[in-house]
Design a protein around this motif. Structure first.
Motif, PDB file in Angstrom:
ATOM      1  N   ASN A  81      57.218  29.110  51.612  1.00  0.00           N
ATOM      2  CA  ASN A  81      57.614  29.507  52.965  1.00  0.00           C
ATOM      3  C   ASN A  81      58.533  28.471  53.596  1.00  0.00           C
ATOM      4  O   ASN A  81      59.517  28.814  54.264  1.00  0.00           O
ATOM      5  CB  ASN A  81      56.371  29.708  53.841  1.00  0.00           C
ATOM      6  N   ILE A  82      58.203  27.189  53.393  1.00  0.00           N
ATOM      7  CA  ILE A  82      59.043  26.131  53.946  1.00  0.00           C
ATOM      8  C   ILE A  82      60.437  26.173  53.326  1.00  0.00           C
ATOM      9  O   ILE A  82      61.457  26.054  54.009  1.00  0.00           O
ATOM     10  CB  ILE A  82      58.390  24.746  53.715  1.00  0.00           C
ATOM     11  N   THR A  97      51.176  26.522  47.125  1.00  0.00           N
ATOM     12  CA  THR A  97      52.435  27.050  46.583  1.00  0.00           C
ATOM     13  C   THR A  97      53.123  27.974  47.576  1.00  0.00           C
ATOM     14  O   THR A  97      54.335  27.897  47.795  1.00  0.00           O
ATOM     15  CB  THR A  97      52.158  27.807  45.272  1.00  0.00           C
ATOM     16  N   LEU A  98      52.318  28.848  48.212  1.00  0.00           N
ATOM     17  CA  LEU A  98      52.896  29.764  49.209  1.00  0.00           C
ATOM     18  C   LEU A  98      53.436  29.005  50.407  1.00  0.00           C
ATOM     19  O   LEU A  98      54.483  29.355  50.967  1.00  0.00           O
ATOM     20  CB  LEU A  98      51.845  30.786  49.652  1.00  0.00           C
ATOM     21  N   VAL A 100      61.939  28.799  51.937  1.00  0.00           N
ATOM     22  CA  VAL A 100      62.646  29.998  52.402  1.00  0.00           C
ATOM     23  C   VAL A 100      63.155  29.798  53.827  1.00  0.00           C
ATOM     24  O   VAL A 100      64.298  30.156  54.159  1.00  0.00           O
ATOM     25  CB  VAL A 100      61.717  31.233  52.323  1.00  0.00           C
ATOM     26  N   TRP A 101      62.328  29.209  54.701  1.00  0.00           N
ATOM     27  CA  TRP A 101      62.756  28.961  56.090  1.00  0.00           C
ATOM     28  C   TRP A 101      63.948  28.020  56.130  1.00  0.00           C
ATOM     29  O   TRP A 101      64.908  28.236  56.873  1.00  0.00           O
ATOM     30  CB  TRP A 101      61.585  28.367  56.870  1.00  0.00           C
ATOM     31  N   LYS A 102      63.894  26.951  55.315  1.00  0.00           N
ATOM     32  CA  LYS A 102      65.000  25.989  55.271  1.00  0.00           C
ATOM     33  C   LYS A 102      66.262  26.650  54.742  1.00  0.00           C
ATOM     34  O   LYS A 102      67.361  26.462  55.295  1.00  0.00           O
ATOM     35  CB  LYS A 102      64.608  24.805  54.381  1.00  0.00           C
ATOM     36  N   GLU A 103      66.132  27.431  53.695  1.00  0.00           N
ATOM     37  CA  GLU A 103      67.285  28.118  53.133  1.00  0.00           C
ATOM     38  C   GLU A 103      67.881  29.104  54.139  1.00  0.00           C
ATOM     39  O   GLU A 103      69.105  29.180  54.299  1.00  0.00           O
ATOM     40  CB  GLU A 103      66.857  28.858  51.862  1.00  0.00           C
ATOM     41  N   ASN A 104      67.024  29.843  54.830  1.00  0.00           N
ATOM     42  CA  ASN A 104      67.489  30.793  55.836  1.00  0.00           C
ATOM     43  C   ASN A 104      68.175  30.079  56.993  1.00  0.00           C
ATOM     44  O   ASN A 104      69.213  30.527  57.492  1.00  0.00           O
ATOM     45  CB  ASN A 104      66.305  31.616  56.345  1.00  0.00           C
ATOM     46  N   SER A 105      67.593  28.959  57.423  1.00  0.00           N
ATOM     47  CA  SER A 105      68.185  28.179  58.513  1.00  0.00           C
ATOM     48  C   SER A 105      69.555  27.649  58.116  1.00  0.00           C
ATOM     49  O   SER A 105      70.515  27.700  58.899  1.00  0.00           O
ATOM     50  CB  SER A 105      67.256  27.025  58.889  1.00  0.00           C
ATOM     51  N   ASP A 106      69.676  27.139  56.886  1.00  0.00           N
ATOM     52  CA  ASP A 106      70.967  26.622  56.416  1.00  0.00           C
ATOM     53  C   ASP A 106      72.007  27.733  56.330  1.00  0.00           C
ATOM     54  O   ASP A 106      73.177  27.541  56.695  1.00  0.00           O
ATOM     55  CB  ASP A 106      70.806  25.965  55.045  1.00  0.00           C
ATOM     56  N   LEU A 107      71.594  28.913  55.849  1.00  0.00           N
ATOM     57  CA  LEU A 107      72.527  30.030  55.743  1.00  0.00           C
ATOM     58  C   LEU A 107      73.001  30.493  57.124  1.00  0.00           C
ATOM     59  O   LEU A 107      74.178  30.801  57.316  1.00  0.00           O
ATOM     60  CB  LEU A 107      71.870  31.191  54.997  1.00  0.00           C
TER      61      LEU A 107
END
Length: 272
Positions: free
Chosen positions: A68-69, A63-64, A71-78
């Motif tokens: 993490n994946i 789950t973690l 969150v990283w994808k969301e951060n990269s898109d932002l």
């Protein structure tokens, strides 16, 4: 003799009266037993804990990892979206500034008997004792060399080297670029040249008796045939007498903004 019931009752009462000490003693005895049991008790307990907690640990880890994946994808898109927005905003600001500059260029008029050829600055060529620029016009655009180059703000310099598709312009801020000028107000003549010591333009050869005031506009006089007559050069910024009291030392603020040169004009005679 006490009966077993009485003995048990007395023991429970003793434990109740000394509860904290009893708990501490029990924990101490259990710790000593586990320590003495060593390898015989430890591994079975660890295996039991692994069997009980293993699935929970695996589920939590997975789950973690997925979180993490995400969150990283969301951060990269932002970050990508923010970068694109900044680039779009920068492009829009540049377009607005370019439109403003082009409007000024459309309103520029060449001196009588001359025409203008628009050009762009493509390079800055630093030199030890002055400066020059390179423009994107040359002989293929009908230039022959020695033409004056101006901006909408004032005189920039003149062409000193020319090629097919480009030319090098020596700026009036070069120590070898004197400009014959006159005061627009009262026609007083002089020469504007760059002083590398003060890093300023100075108007020379003006007698102390001539009327020169701060704010006077200077235009090219056409004398010396290096520059056409009537090009705006700059404005008198300060006036004082030289140490001998014979001539005036006149500091000139140039009209052209030499740290912002982009779109320029080459000034050509109407009749070659």
């Amino acid at each position: 003799m006490w009966s077993p019931v009485e003995l048990l009752t007395w023991l429970l009462g003793l434990i109740e009266r000394h509860r904290n000490a009893a708990v501490l003693a029990f924990a101490l005895v259990l710790s000593l037993w586990l320590f003495n049991a060593g390898q015989a008790v430890g591994p079975p307990l660890r295996r039991l804990a692994d069997m009980a907690l293993g699935p929970v640990h695996t589920l939590t880890s997975n789950t973690l990892a997925l979180l993490n994946i995400w969150v990283w994808k969301e951060n990269s898109d932002l970050q990508e979206k923010l970068l694109n927005e900044r680039m779009d905003r920068l492009a829009l600001d540049e377009a607005r500034l370019e439109i403003a500059r082009l409007r000024l260029l459309l309103g520029f008029r060449a001196p009588a008997g001359f025409r203008t050829i628009p050009c762009m600055v493509v390079a800055m060529d630093p030199e030890p004792f002055g400066a020059s620029i390179t423009i994107n016009r040359g002989t293929s655009a009908g230039l022959v060399g020695d033409e004056a180059v101006v901006s909408v703000d004032g005189l920039v310099g003149r062409i000193v080297e020319i090629y097919s598709g480009r030319a090098r312009v020596r700026l009036v801020t070069h120590y070898e670029s004197p400009v014959a000028v006159r005061l627009q107000r009262n026609r007083v003549l002089g020469v504007v040249e760059w002083d590398p010591i003060t890093a300023r333009l100075h108007m020379r050869n003006v007698p102390a008796t001539e009327d020169v005031a701060e704010g006077d506009s200077l235009i090219s006089s056409g004398m010396g045939q290096q520059y056409p007559e009537g090009l705006y050069v700059g404005q008198v910024e300060a006036v004082q007498l030289d140490p001998m009291g014979l001539v005036q030392d006149i500091v000139v603020r140039p009209g052209a903004r030499f740290n912002r040169l982009e779109e320029l004009f080459v000034v050509r005679p109407l009749v070659p």
